[in-house]
Design an enzyme around this catalytic site. Structure first.
Site, PDB file in Angstrom:
ATOM      1  N   LYS A  13       0.832  -1.208   0.000  1.00 40.44           N
ATOM      2  CA  LYS A  13       0.000   0.000   0.000  1.00 40.44           C
ATOM      3  C   LYS A  13       0.868   1.259   0.000  1.00 40.44           C
ATOM      4  CE  LYS A  13      -1.856  -1.151   3.973  1.00 40.44           C
ATOM      5  NZ  LYS A  13      -1.122  -2.380   4.312  1.00 40.44           N
ATOM      6  N   ARG A  88     -10.004   0.540   8.812  1.00 38.50           N
ATOM      7  CA  ARG A  88      -9.490  -0.779   9.143  1.00 38.50           C
ATOM      8  C   ARG A  88     -10.453  -1.578   9.989  1.00 38.50           C
ATOM      9  NH1 ARG A  88      -3.736   0.313   8.930  1.00 38.50           N
ATOM     10  NH2 ARG A  88      -2.565  -1.437   9.687  1.00 38.50           N
ATOM     11  N   ARG A 127      12.248  -4.521   5.267  1.00 41.18           N
ATOM     12  CA  ARG A 127      11.878  -3.130   4.945  1.00 41.18           C
ATOM     13  C   ARG A 127      12.682  -2.116   5.753  1.00 41.18           C
ATOM     14  NH1 ARG A 127       5.756  -1.309   5.386  1.00 41.18           N
ATOM     15  NH2 ARG A 127       5.962  -2.326   7.403  1.00 41.18           N
ATOM     16  N   ARG A 160      11.087  -0.081  11.221  1.00 36.70           N
ATOM     17  CA  ARG A 160       9.960   0.140  12.118  1.00 36.70           C
ATOM     18  C   ARG A 160      10.012  -0.834  13.282  1.00 36.70           C
ATOM     19  NH1 ARG A 160       4.654   0.513   8.312  1.00 36.70           N
ATOM     20  NH2 ARG A 160       3.797  -0.648  10.082  1.00 36.70           N
ATOM     21  N   ARG A 171      -0.267  -8.412  13.814  1.00 37.50           N
ATOM     22  CA  ARG A 171      -0.804  -7.488  12.799  1.00 37.50           C
ATOM     23  C   ARG A 171      -1.654  -8.247  11.790  1.00 37.50           C
ATOM     24  NH1 ARG A 171       4.670  -4.942  10.950  1.00 37.50           N
ATOM     25  NH2 ARG A 171       3.408  -3.770   9.457  1.00 37.50           N
TER      26      ARG A 171
HETATM   27  P1  AP5 Z   1       4.911  -1.395   1.934  1.00 33.93           P
HETATM   28  O1  AP5 Z   1       4.406  -0.772   0.681  1.00 33.93           O
HETATM   29  O2  AP5 Z   1       5.673  -0.533   2.869  1.00 33.93           O
HETATM   30  O3  AP5 Z   1       3.729  -2.167   2.691  1.00 33.93           O
HETATM   31  P2  AP5 Z   1       2.362  -1.641   3.306  1.00 33.93           P
HETATM   32  O4  AP5 Z   1       1.246  -2.330   2.600  1.00 33.93           O
HETATM   33  O5  AP5 Z   1       2.329  -0.150   3.346  1.00 33.93           O
HETATM   34  O6  AP5 Z   1       2.461  -2.325   4.735  1.00 33.93           O
HETATM   35  P3  AP5 Z   1       2.490  -1.704   6.209  1.00 33.93           P
HETATM   36  O7  AP5 Z   1       3.312  -2.649   7.022  1.00 33.93           O
HETATM   37  O8  AP5 Z   1       2.879  -0.278   6.216  1.00 33.93           O
HETATM   38  O9  AP5 Z   1       0.976  -1.858   6.570  1.00 33.93           O
HETATM   39  P4  AP5 Z   1       0.352  -1.901   7.949  1.00 33.93           P
HETATM   40  O10 AP5 Z   1      -1.079  -1.848   7.555  1.00 33.93           O
HETATM   41  O11 AP5 Z   1       0.754  -3.039   8.782  1.00 33.93           O
HETATM   42  O12 AP5 Z   1       0.958  -0.632   8.713  1.00 33.93           O
HETATM   43  P5  AP5 Z   1       0.402   0.820   9.029  1.00 33.93           P
HETATM   44  O13 AP5 Z   1       1.529   1.748   8.979  1.00 33.93           O
HETATM   45  O14 AP5 Z   1      -0.816   1.113   8.222  1.00 33.93           O
HETATM   46  O15 AP5 Z   1       5.801  -2.666   1.504  1.00 33.93           O
HETATM   47  C1  AP5 Z   1       6.438  -3.487   2.457  1.00 33.93           C
HETATM   48  C2  AP5 Z   1       7.836  -3.864   1.971  1.00 33.93           C
HETATM   49  O16 AP5 Z   1       7.749  -4.652   0.793  1.00 33.93           O
HETATM   50  C3  AP5 Z   1       8.707  -2.656   1.604  1.00 33.93           C
HETATM   51  O17 AP5 Z   1      10.023  -2.912   2.006  1.00 33.93           O
HETATM   52  C4  AP5 Z   1       8.598  -2.566   0.076  1.00 33.93           C
HETATM   53  O18 AP5 Z   1       9.778  -2.043  -0.497  1.00 33.93           O
HETATM   54  C5  AP5 Z   1       8.380  -4.025  -0.322  1.00 33.93           C
HETATM   55  N1  AP5 Z   1       7.462  -4.160  -1.464  1.00 33.93           N
HETATM   56  C6  AP5 Z   1       6.333  -3.415  -1.699  1.00 33.93           C
HETATM   57  N2  AP5 Z   1       5.711  -3.844  -2.827  1.00 33.93           N
HETATM   58  C7  AP5 Z   1       6.448  -4.899  -3.289  1.00 33.93           C
HETATM   59  C8  AP5 Z   1       6.313  -5.786  -4.412  1.00 33.93           C
HETATM   60  N3  AP5 Z   1       5.291  -5.655  -5.288  1.00 33.93           N
HETATM   61  N4  AP5 Z   1       7.246  -6.752  -4.587  1.00 33.93           N
HETATM   62  C9  AP5 Z   1       8.283  -6.882  -3.707  1.00 33.93           C
HETATM   63  N5  AP5 Z   1       8.475  -6.082  -2.639  1.00 33.93           N
HETATM   64  C10 AP5 Z   1       7.563  -5.096  -2.426  1.00 33.93           C
HETATM   65  O19 AP5 Z   1      -0.100   0.666  10.538  1.00 33.93           O
HETATM   66  C11 AP5 Z   1       0.806   0.478  11.611  1.00 33.93           C
HETATM   67  C12 AP5 Z   1       0.061   0.421  12.929  1.00 33.93           C
HETATM   68  O20 AP5 Z   1      -0.623   1.672  13.174  1.00 33.93           O
HETATM   69  C13 AP5 Z   1      -1.060  -0.630  13.037  1.00 33.93           C
HETATM   70  O21 AP5 Z   1      -0.551  -1.895  13.423  1.00 33.93           O
HETATM   71  C14 AP5 Z   1      -1.987  -0.003  14.096  1.00 33.93           C
HETATM   72  O22 AP5 Z   1      -1.473  -0.216  15.392  1.00 33.93           O
HETATM   73  C15 AP5 Z   1      -1.898   1.472  13.777  1.00 33.93           C
HETATM   74  N6  AP5 Z   1      -2.945   1.913  12.836  1.00 33.93           N
HETATM   75  C16 AP5 Z   1      -2.753   2.483  11.603  1.00 33.93           C
HETATM   76  N7  AP5 Z   1      -3.916   2.783  11.019  1.00 33.93           N
HETATM   77  C17 AP5 Z   1      -4.905   2.401  11.888  1.00 33.93           C
HETATM   78  C18 AP5 Z   1      -6.311   2.428  11.846  1.00 33.93           C
HETATM   79  N8  AP5 Z   1      -6.982   2.916  10.775  1.00 33.93           N
HETATM   80  N9  AP5 Z   1      -6.994   1.940  12.912  1.00 33.93           N
HETATM   81  C19 AP5 Z   1      -6.355   1.456  14.004  1.00 33.93           C
HETATM   82  N10 AP5 Z   1      -5.005   1.393  14.098  1.00 33.93           N
HETATM   83  C20 AP5 Z   1      -4.278   1.866  13.047  1.00 33.93           C
HETATM   84 ZN    ZN Z   2       2.346   1.259   4.918  1.00 37.83          ZN
END
Ligand code: AP5
Ligand code: ZN
Length: 213
Positions: A13, A88, A127, A160, A171
């Site tokens: 994402k 979410r 990452r 992270r 997660r």
């Molecule tokens: P990347 O694009 O960074 O992945 P992502 O989908 O953004 O994954 P996240 O880990 O950021 O999602 P998340 O939902 O767990 O975390 P968030 O920050 O939202 O890609 C990952 C890696 O793969 C990178 O190294 C990239 O280079 C590589 N890659 C990407 N695409 C690729 C491909 N096609 N092929 C190969 N490699 C690839 O949330 C964190 C925390 O915040 C949550 O756990 C929660 O505690 C809180 N939180 C956030 N939003 C909410 C909400 N709405 N409600 C409640 N709690 C929330």
């Molecule tokens: Zn992300």
């Protein structure tokens, strides 16, 4: 356009959203990035969110709904937006619909980054991110040009705190229990595009553009 990105941790994402943003000139809001900035700044919001984030659990609906409600007031977010990591839970999705209704708007498209859980550990543990921009790199799949530094600013990259195999398990559990029902919620409205997210990044980008055209 008003677009939502849904998918498990590591599904891509955050990698795709800057590309969509540049292409369609939208506002990009990532609740995870916003919460991490609050934690780093030790703001009252960050202090409330840190414990759940470190454990890989979701922070409370009220907290994130408040952040999004505030952010959607920005002038740059009036014509369209990409939400990465929000909603979410079904409650968050309902609250978003209410917020948009009050503004005479609605969600146009939900991009569902579909991927097998088994692929995600390697993506997450490799990452490295540039904290102030949220740009993501990967030691194997997307290495930075200079070792350990951001391509654009030259600033150091960090890992992270929740990017460990153990926290990833929580997660993923939160994703399957609390976020998958959000996909059903939008499926009933007929606005979900399913994208195979295990493909290389450029191919995912092409699919994203197709889904939004
Ligand atoms: P990347 O694009 O960074 O992945 P992502 O989908 O953004 O994954 P996240 O880990 O950021 O999602 P998340 O939902 O767990 O975390 P968030 O920050 O939202 O890609 C990952 C890696 O793969 C990178 O190294 C990239 O280079 C590589 N890659 C990407 N695409 C690729 C491909 N096609 N092929 C190969 N490699 C690839 O949330 C964190 C925390 O915040 C949550 O756990 C929660 O505690 C809180 N939180 C956030 N939003 C909410 C909400 N709405 N409600 C409640 N709690 C929330
Ligand atoms: Zn992300």
């Amino acid at each position: 356009k008003r677009v939502i990105l849904v998918g498990p941790p590591g599904s891509g994402k955050g990698t795709q959203s800057p590309i969509i943003k540049d292409e369609y000139c939208l506002c990009h809001l990532a609740t995870g990035d916003m919460l991490r900035a609050a934690v780093a700044a030790k703001s009252p919001l960050g202090i409330k969110a840190k414990e759940a984030m470190d454990k890989g659990e979701l922070v409370s609906d009220d907290l994130v709904v408040g952040i999004i409600d505030e952010a959607l007031k920005k002038p740059s977010c009036q014509k369209g937006f990409i939400l990465d990591g929000f909603p979410r839970t079904v409650v968050q999705a309902q609250k978003l619909d209410e917020m948009l209704e009050n503004r005479g708007a609605k969600v146009d498209k939900v991009l569902n980054f579909a991927i097998d859980d088994a692929i995600l550990e390697e993506r997450i543990t490799g990452r490295w991110i540039h904290p102030s921009s949220g740009r993501a790199y990967h030691t194997k799949f997307a290495p930075p040009k200079g070792p350990g530094v951001d391509d654009v600013t030259g600033e150091p990259l960090i890992q992270r705190k929740d990017d460990t195999a153990a926290v990833l398990k929580s997660r993923l559990e939160a994703f399957h229990k609390q976020t998958e029902p959000v996909i059903d919620y939008y499926n009933k409205k007929g606005i979900v595009a399913n994208l195979p997210a295990e493909k290389p990044p450029q191919e995912v980008t092409a699919d994203v553009k197709k889904a939004l055209s």
